[in-house]
Design an enzyme around this catalytic site. Structure first.
Site, PDB file in Angstrom:
ATOM      1  N   PRO A  12       0.847  -1.188   0.000  1.00 40.85           N
ATOM      2  CA  PRO A  12       0.000   0.000   0.000  1.00 40.85           C
ATOM      3  C   PRO A  12       0.884   1.240   0.000  1.00 40.85           C
ATOM      4  CG  PRO A  12       0.133  -0.935   2.211  1.00 40.85           C
ATOM      5  CD  PRO A  12       0.919  -1.843   1.311  1.00 40.85           C
ATOM      6  N   GLU A  14       0.123   5.379  -0.115  1.00 43.73           N
ATOM      7  CA  GLU A  14      -0.809   6.489  -0.258  1.00 43.73           C
ATOM      8  C   GLU A  14      -0.300   7.504  -1.277  1.00 43.73           C
ATOM      9  OE1 GLU A  14      -0.868   9.416   2.634  1.00 43.73           O
ATOM     10  OE2 GLU A  14      -2.858  10.133   2.095  1.00 43.73           O
ATOM     11  N   CYS A 103       1.792   3.518  10.090  1.00 44.08           N
ATOM     12  CA  CYS A 103       1.848   4.842   9.461  1.00 44.08           C
ATOM     13  C   CYS A 103       2.671   5.822  10.307  1.00 44.08           C
ATOM     14  CB  CYS A 103       0.431   5.377   9.263  1.00 44.08           C
ATOM     15  SG  CYS A 103       0.436   6.962   8.422  1.00 44.08           S
ATOM     16  N   LYS A 145      -0.465  -5.051   8.768  1.00 45.12           N
ATOM     17  CA  LYS A 145       0.884  -4.618   8.381  1.00 45.12           C
ATOM     18  C   LYS A 145       1.406  -3.752   9.514  1.00 45.12           C
ATOM     19  CE  LYS A 145       3.248  -2.257   4.557  1.00 45.12           C
ATOM     20  NZ  LYS A 145       3.453  -0.861   4.980  1.00 45.12           N
ATOM     21  N   HIS A 174       7.180  -4.368   8.075  1.00 47.26           N
ATOM     22  CA  HIS A 174       8.130  -3.404   7.515  1.00 47.26           C
ATOM     23  C   HIS A 174       9.266  -3.316   8.535  1.00 47.26           C
ATOM     24  CE1 HIS A 174       8.967   1.046   6.207  1.00 47.26           C
ATOM     25  NE2 HIS A 174       9.996   0.249   6.046  1.00 47.26           N
ATOM     26  N   ASN A 205       9.168  -6.875   4.531  1.00 45.36           N
ATOM     27  CA  ASN A 205       9.041  -5.676   3.695  1.00 45.36           C
ATOM     28  C   ASN A 205      10.119  -4.659   4.068  1.00 45.36           C
ATOM     29  OD1 ASN A 205       7.211  -2.729   4.069  1.00 45.36           O
ATOM     30  ND2 ASN A 205       7.662  -3.523   2.040  1.00 45.36           N
ATOM     31  N   GLU A 207      13.187  -2.140   1.612  1.00 42.43           N
ATOM     32  CA  GLU A 207      14.522  -2.080   0.977  1.00 42.43           C
ATOM     33  C   GLU A 207      14.878  -3.301   0.134  1.00 42.43           C
ATOM     34  OE1 GLU A 207      16.506   0.714   1.115  1.00 42.43           O
ATOM     35  OE2 GLU A 207      14.928   1.662   2.305  1.00 42.43           O
ATOM     36  N   ARG A 230       8.239   1.036  -2.714  1.00 39.23           N
ATOM     37  CA  ARG A 230       8.984   1.893  -3.650  1.00 39.23           C
ATOM     38  C   ARG A 230       9.767   1.036  -4.621  1.00 39.23           C
ATOM     39  NH1 ARG A 230      12.667   4.244   0.531  1.00 39.23           N
ATOM     40  NH2 ARG A 230      12.386   2.073   1.089  1.00 39.23           N
TER      41      ARG A 230
END
Ligand SMILES: Cc1cc2nc3c(=O)[nH]c(=O)nc-3n(C[C@H](O)[C@H](O)[C@H](O)COP(=O)(O)O)c2cc1C
Length: 333
Positions: A12, A14, A103, A145, A174, A205, A207, A230
């Site tokens: 995801p 944003e 977040c 997540k 992450h 998740n 890098e 990314r």
């Protein structure tokens, strides 16, 4: 005998991985599922149109046009309100609901949501349990997540166990704290202790820019399933490369010149959805995300693009880059 392929998910993001980008990237193959940008839940009951705006795929069986499932993500800290809105999301068409506990945005954390919740595993559990209970009658899975923590990773295992205990069916980690932001490295090794203790699937998740990064992440975390954010924009073919490599197949590495064509495709697709100004801003943002992976060529393209005002100019620049790349290839024929 073939080895089971790892699961590779599109993260995801944003303002970045919206419907057009999900459509475009999942068309490149190798993706098992994607997660939408978060829908922010506070105290009111959101109308279905909010969910449909973030996730138009809800109206087509919650899959992208290439058939990849899309999970709807919610972000909030009030168990009751999260449960109510998860119900609305399911009525609107959601088939899997994902909960965001990572977040880093100041405004979200100031109100006790996002990564801030990771300082209180019992609240993480309360939010997840409320949503799981609310969706049990419909048999809708709830996934989550999280980051490793807020300021440190002390509570990572407590939070992961709290989520499993609440009935979450899958967890993406992450591998950084909120304080670590997006600064490399990602601490893949910290995922190992969580994955060892949890019975539910865990995805790593952060890098994973290349196949070599993927292999290092597997070695450090012991986890084969991953989510790419990314890094998916920097190499949309990485998912299929990870799959191919898992089968012992040879992989033809992506080159930077493969990307402008995809960006032009995004511009064409997004034309029906966003105004030109937004499209231009998003292409510039995409170029920024290419830099950690591609270095100098990406920086040069961004520098050439950053002051351009119109879509025609930006498209010409991308097209010129594409044409330049085609010349040596044509000569080679
Ligand atoms: C611009 C941007 C937007 C993001 N939006 C979300 C989001 O809506 N929900 C979420 O759970 N994570 C979000 N993330 C975090 C990513 O999903 C992912 O965890 C992070 O980028 C690390 O993965 P990567 O190194 O592959 O990018 C966002 C990250 C970025 C850079």
């Amino acid at each position: 005998m073939s080895v089971q392929e790892p699961c590779v998910a599109l993260a995801p993001m944003e303002g970045v991985l919206e419907v057009t980008a999900r459509n475009l990237l999942t068309r490149q193959g190798g993706w098992d599922f994607c997660v939408t940008e978060f829908v922010r839940v506070s105290h009111e009951r959101l109308p279905p149109k909010v969910f449909h705006r973030i996730c138009p795929e809800l109206k087509s069986d919650s899959v992208t046009p290439s058939g990849v499932p899309v999970h709807l993500q919610l972000l909030g800290s009030d168990p009751e309100s999260m449960a109510v809105n998860a119900g609305v999301a399911v009525k609107a068409g959601a088939q899997v609901v994902d909960l965001n506990f990572g977040c880093p945005a100041k405004i979200v954390n100031r109100h006790g949501g996002g990564a801030r919740l990771l300082t209180e595993p019992n609240r993480v559990q309360a939010v997840a349990a409320a949503v799981v209970e609310a969706l049990k009658p419909q048999g809708i899975p709830v996934t989550a997540k999280m980051r490793l923590g807020y300021e440190d990773a002390e509570l990572a295992l407590d939070n992961a166990l709290a989520l499993e205990e609440a009935g979450v069916t899958q967890l993406v980690v992450h591998a950084r704290t909120k304080t670590q932001g997006y600064k490399p490295p990602a601490h893949w090794e910290k995922i190992a202790a969580l994955a060892e203790r949890l019975a539910i699937p865990v995805l790593a998740n952060g890098e994973i820019w290349t196949l070599e990064d993927y292999q290092r992440c597997v070695a450090a975390s012991g986890v084969r399933d991953v989510m790419l954010g990314r890094t998916a924009l920097a190499d949309p073919w990485l998912a299929s490369h990870i799959k191919a490599a898992s089968q012992g197949e040879e992989v033809k590495a992506t080159c930077f010149e493969d990307l402008p064509a995809l960006m032009l495709e995004w511009v064409a697709g997004a034309g029906q959805i966003y105004p030109e100004k937004v499209r231009n801003m998003r292409i510039k943002q995409w170029l920024v995300m290419l830099m950690p992976r591609w270095g100098e060529p990406a920086r040069q393209l961004f520098e050439a693009c950053k002051r351009l005002q119109t879509e025609a100019e930006i498209s010409d620049l991308l097209q010129a880059r594409l044409d330049d790349a085609a010349v040596p290839r044509a000569h080679a024929l």
